[in-house]
Design a protein around this motif. Structure first.
Motif, PDB file in Angstrom:
ATOM      1  N   UNK A   1      -1.643  97.797  52.278  1.00 37.95           N
ATOM      2  CA  UNK A   1      -1.090  99.146  52.389  1.00 37.95           C
ATOM      3  C   UNK A   1      -1.084  99.865  53.840  1.00 37.95           C
ATOM      4  N   UNK A   2      -2.390  99.734  54.355  1.00 35.09           N
ATOM      5  CA  UNK A   2      -2.531 100.111  55.644  1.00 35.09           C
ATOM      6  C   UNK A   2      -1.494  99.763  56.791  1.00 35.09           C
ATOM      7  N   UNK A   3      -1.191  98.477  56.876  1.00 30.09           N
ATOM      8  CA  UNK A   3      -0.389  98.241  57.905  1.00 30.09           C
ATOM      9  C   UNK A   3       1.031  98.663  57.533  1.00 30.09           C
ATOM     10  N   UNK A   4       1.455  98.624  56.206  1.00 29.82           N
ATOM     11  CA  UNK A   4       2.655  99.128  55.844  1.00 29.82           C
ATOM     12  C   UNK A   4       2.969 100.709  56.363  1.00 29.82           C
ATOM     13  N   UNK A   5       1.715 101.504  56.208  1.00 30.87           N
ATOM     14  CA  UNK A   5       1.740 102.771  56.423  1.00 30.87           C
ATOM     15  C   UNK A   5       2.002 103.011  57.864  1.00 30.87           C
ATOM     16  N   UNK A   6       1.387 102.221  58.646  1.00 29.87           N
ATOM     17  CA  UNK A   6       1.306 102.133  60.082  1.00 29.87           C
ATOM     18  C   UNK A   6       2.863 101.821  60.557  1.00 29.87           C
ATOM     19  N   UNK A   7       3.379 100.911  59.969  1.00 27.36           N
ATOM     20  CA  UNK A   7       4.845 100.397  60.259  1.00 27.36           C
ATOM     21  C   UNK A   7       6.127 101.859  60.003  1.00 27.36           C
ATOM     22  N   UNK A   8       5.472 102.173  58.888  1.00 28.58           N
ATOM     23  CA  UNK A   8       6.462 103.374  58.476  1.00 28.58           C
ATOM     24  C   UNK A   8       6.283 104.517  59.259  1.00 28.58           C
ATOM     25  N   UNK A   9       5.154 104.767  59.468  1.00 24.19           N
ATOM     26  CA  UNK A   9       4.999 106.042  60.459  1.00 24.19           C
ATOM     27  C   UNK A   9       5.842 105.728  61.595  1.00 24.19           C
ATOM     28  N   UNK A  10       5.536 104.710  62.367  1.00 22.68           N
ATOM     29  CA  UNK A  10       6.152 104.405  63.555  1.00 22.68           C
ATOM     30  C   UNK A  10       7.549 104.556  63.462  1.00 22.68           C
ATOM     31  N   UNK A  11       8.109 103.984  62.415  1.00 22.50           N
ATOM     32  CA  UNK A  11       9.459 103.916  62.186  1.00 22.50           C
ATOM     33  C   UNK A  11      10.179 105.207  62.022  1.00 22.50           C
ATOM     34  N   UNK A  12       9.462 105.919  61.150  1.00 20.94           N
ATOM     35  CA  UNK A  12       9.974 107.473  60.966  1.00 20.94           C
ATOM     36  C   UNK A  12       9.986 108.186  62.465  1.00 20.94           C
ATOM     37  N   UNK A  13       8.805 108.102  63.073  1.00 23.37           N
ATOM     38  CA  UNK A  13       9.033 108.833  64.341  1.00 23.37           C
ATOM     39  C   UNK A  13      10.042 108.405  65.163  1.00 23.37           C
ATOM     40  N   UNK A  14      10.516 107.171  64.963  1.00 26.77           N
ATOM     41  CA  UNK A  14      11.474 106.583  65.851  1.00 26.77           C
ATOM     42  C   UNK A  14      12.838 107.290  65.542  1.00 26.77           C
ATOM     43  N   UNK A  15      13.044 107.140  63.876  1.00 21.97           N
ATOM     44  CA  UNK A  15      14.142 107.760  63.485  1.00 21.97           C
ATOM     45  C   UNK A  15      14.377 109.281  63.923  1.00 21.97           C
ATOM     46  N   UNK A  16      13.383 109.991  63.689  1.00 22.32           N
ATOM     47  CA  UNK A  16      13.570 111.204  63.772  1.00 22.32           C
ATOM     48  C   UNK A  16      13.645 111.613  65.432  1.00 22.32           C
ATOM     49  N   UNK A  17      13.115 111.072  66.141  1.00 26.51           N
ATOM     50  CA  UNK A  17      13.262 111.237  67.894  1.00 26.51           C
ATOM     51  C   UNK A  17      14.665 110.852  68.132  1.00 26.51           C
TER      52      UNK A  17
END
Lengths: 323, 312
Positions: B98-114
């Protein structure tokens, strides 16, 4: 001694481009507003009232354009001044209150935020000073419990209260001209009266010139000093309020007045005669805009001479048959 | 606000109960005997006697409702059983992935918003202008390009040709760049256009006109008036996408050999690892419910009308 007008509109023409062609929504409109005076605009929907108002703030929608004429505010040419100067004038010199108070405020922002951001835009004050000022003016507008009001959201207030908040915001910057576009249309009768009283007080207390737009002759009769009746983009009749009500000259004005009386007297006949459809404004030069709906229309109405004529002192009519 | 959260949290209990019931039943409706699957995973030939003995050992001989109650009792204590394949605790395995997935998700979300926030707003304000056309093309490409292809393109150009980022695996920050770029790319186009539509809709609202009539600076109107109101439809979408991403982006994780939830889930299905499948399903369900709760909270934060209704 004539007073110097604050706002002078001269031969204003506004075109709107639509998919069906160019519509002339405002044609040859001229009027003046003096300090402390109320100038009324009457007319049905689509007669060009709102477009005229928007042009005074230089806030016409993208598809509308002033093609001819001038608008002078004191010595400033509204149509040709810089965007920055215009923005600074809005709210502080020429203010506006909107037709529907329920939608004029951003639903996700509090009243306080609306008030304070307006003050801070125009005055070099801190947020705390702006807050104090806002409270003082809300009190002046007869709003109860202003501190609490500032924390509330627009949906928690009634339409009448919101309209009074708008008046309070207007007052706080002391503009010389207030444009009130149908300020009472969305309100119930009690609130209507209160708002009209407040506008009246505003012009007496602050000497604000008011442009009052309404389709309700009752509202106009109560407040206006001078009235212009609009039809099909034209001012068809312009006169001091008593002259207009006592001696309407233009057939449309007469229909308008009769339709009001018709409800209490038996003169329903002429109301029914007037078809419901609004005039087609595309490519209709040289014909009286009221031609199709006019009781007295005949061949003389197809005429190049559609100027406003002075029939008696200060009483202008745009009809070939008058005067 | 506090009361609102408590109310929402209590309403989660029946939903979670429903999720557990459905995951349990679904798995028992699928063809195949878990006991046989267990033996296969352990490389033991599934003879009749061994299967029968194992059924008793795993509790598979009991009636279904008894099995469910026993399973639920353990689930409440975070005991999701033991993986048939790795013979490790399912809960530990999930946490590990789960932790790697969280990492990937957070990075993607930041990219999406930015990326999508500024472009979306600009393309609404400058509708029909260059930036709008540009964003239209980006959106079109992003929605129509499959993730596995885009991922491989990135690997080919940025890793193989230019040697800027590592090709696969997880470890440094550089490892995170390409997977999160791939994962967020598809969402960016959608959100850009969604935000554009939302801003355009609000631009014609009377409150914008009134803000202008009060002489507010255009920058202030956009940042204070338009942005907050236009974000509402975006939050709904982002909440859903968040659930999707957190329960594992199978394709992206496969392309980049990212050891996340998606990989774990797919492997467990391929090996018929029943407890693992059940655990993953339940976990994903919970993730979605929590994401929905977050969306509701964000909504009530953005829109006072909802907040007040919640307190009534």
């Amino acid at each position: 001694m004539e007073q110097q007008p604050i706002l002078t509109v001269n031969k204003l023409n506004i075109d709107v481009s639509t998919p069906h062609g160019v519509t002339q929504v405002v044609r040859d409109v001229s009027f003046k507003i003096e300090a402390g005076k109320v100038f009324g605009f009457v007319g049905e929907s689509g007669s060009g009232k709102t477009m005229t108002c928007m042009s005074l703030l230089n806030l016409l929608p993208g598809e509308a354009k002033v093609v001819k004429g001038s608008i002078k505010f004191r010595n400033k040419d509204i149509l040709n001044c810089s965007a920055k100067d215009m923005r600074k004038a809005r709210g502080s010199e020429i203010a506006m209150i909107m037709q529907n108070p329920m939608t004029a405020f951003n639903p996700v922002r509090t009243i306080g935020r609306h008030f304070i951001e307006t003050l801070k835009t125009h005055l070099p004050i801190t947020k705390q000073q702006a807050r104090t000022m806002a409270i003082a003016y809300l009190e002046k507008a007869d709003l109860p419990n202003p501190e609490n009001l500032l924390k509330q959201y627009p949906f928690q207030l009634s339409g009448g209260m919101l309209q009074r908040v708008m008046i309070a915001i207007t007052m706080s910057l002391n503009p010389s001209i207030l444009i009130a576009d149908e300020p009472t249309t969305a309100l119930d009768a009690t609130n209507q009266l209160q708002i009209l009283q407040q506008l009246n007080w505003l012009r007496k207390e602050y000497d604000t010139g008011i442009l009052l737009v309404s389709h309700d002759l009752g509202v106009i009769a109560q407040l206006a000093d001078e009235v212009a009746v609009m039809y099909g983009g034209y001012i068809v009749e312009k006169a001091p309020v008593f002259k207009l009500f006592n001696r309407p000259m233009h057939p449309y004005t007469r229909v308008l007045l009769e339709s009001r009386l018709g409800l209490t007297r038996r003169k329903i006949k002429s109301v029914q005669r007037v078809s419901v459809s609004s005039p087609n404004l595309i490519n209709k030069e040289n014909t009286c805009p009221f031609f199709e709906r006019c009781e007295d229309a005949d061949h003389t109405c197809v005429n190049d001479n559609l100027e406003l004529k002075e029939c008696e002192k200060d009483h202008l009519v745009r009809c070939v048959k008058s005067g | 606000m506090g009361w609102f959260i408590v109310k929402r949290l209590t309403s989660l209990i029946p939903i979670l109960f429903g999720i557990s019931l459905i995951t349990f039943i679904l798995l028992h409706l699928t063809p195949g005997d878990p006991a046989v699957a267990y033996l296969r995973a352990s490389h033991i030939p599934p003879a009749d006697e061994t299967v029968a003995a194992l059924r008793v050992e795993l509790g598979l001989d009991k009636p279904l409702y008894v099995q469910y109650v026993e399973w639920l009792g353990k689930v409440v204590q975070l005991d999701l059983g033991m993986s048939y394949v790795s013979k490790k605790s399912v809960w530990d395995e999930i946490m590990l992935h789960f932790f790697p997935t969280v990492q990937l998700t957070l990075a993607s979300c930041i990219l999406i918003v930015v990326v999508s926030l500024p472009i979306g707003i600009m393309s609404a304000i400058y509708k029909g202008k260059l930036i709008d056309q540009f964003s239209r093309i980006i959106a079109f490409v992003s929605v129509s390009m499959p993730a596995f292809w885009f991922g491989f393109l990135l690997i080919y150009f940025l890793s193989v040709k230019l040697d800027l980022f590592p090709v696969l695996g997880r470890g440094t920050f550089a490892h995170l760049v390409l997977p999160s770029l791939t994962l967020s790319f598809a969402y960016i186009g959608t959100y850009m256009r969604l935000l554009r539509a939302s801003v355009l809709e609000n631009l014609n609202e009377p409150f914008v006109m009134y803000a202008r009539a009060r002489g507010l600076r255009e920058r202030l109107i956009v940042s204070r008036h338009l942005l907050k109101k236009s974000l509402l439809p975006l939050v709904t979408g982002l909440g859903m996408s968040l659930g999707n991403m957190l329960s594992g982006a199978v394709i992206v994780e496969t392309v980049f050999a990212w050891p996340g939830m998606g990989q774990l889930f797919v492997t467990s299905i391929l090996t018929r690892d029943y407890p693992m499948i059940q655990g993953c399903l339940l976990f994903m369900g919970v993730i979605f419910v929590v994401c929905n709760l977050l969306v509701d909270l964000a909504y009530s934060f953005l829109d006072p009308r909802i907040r007040w209704e919640g307190e009534k």
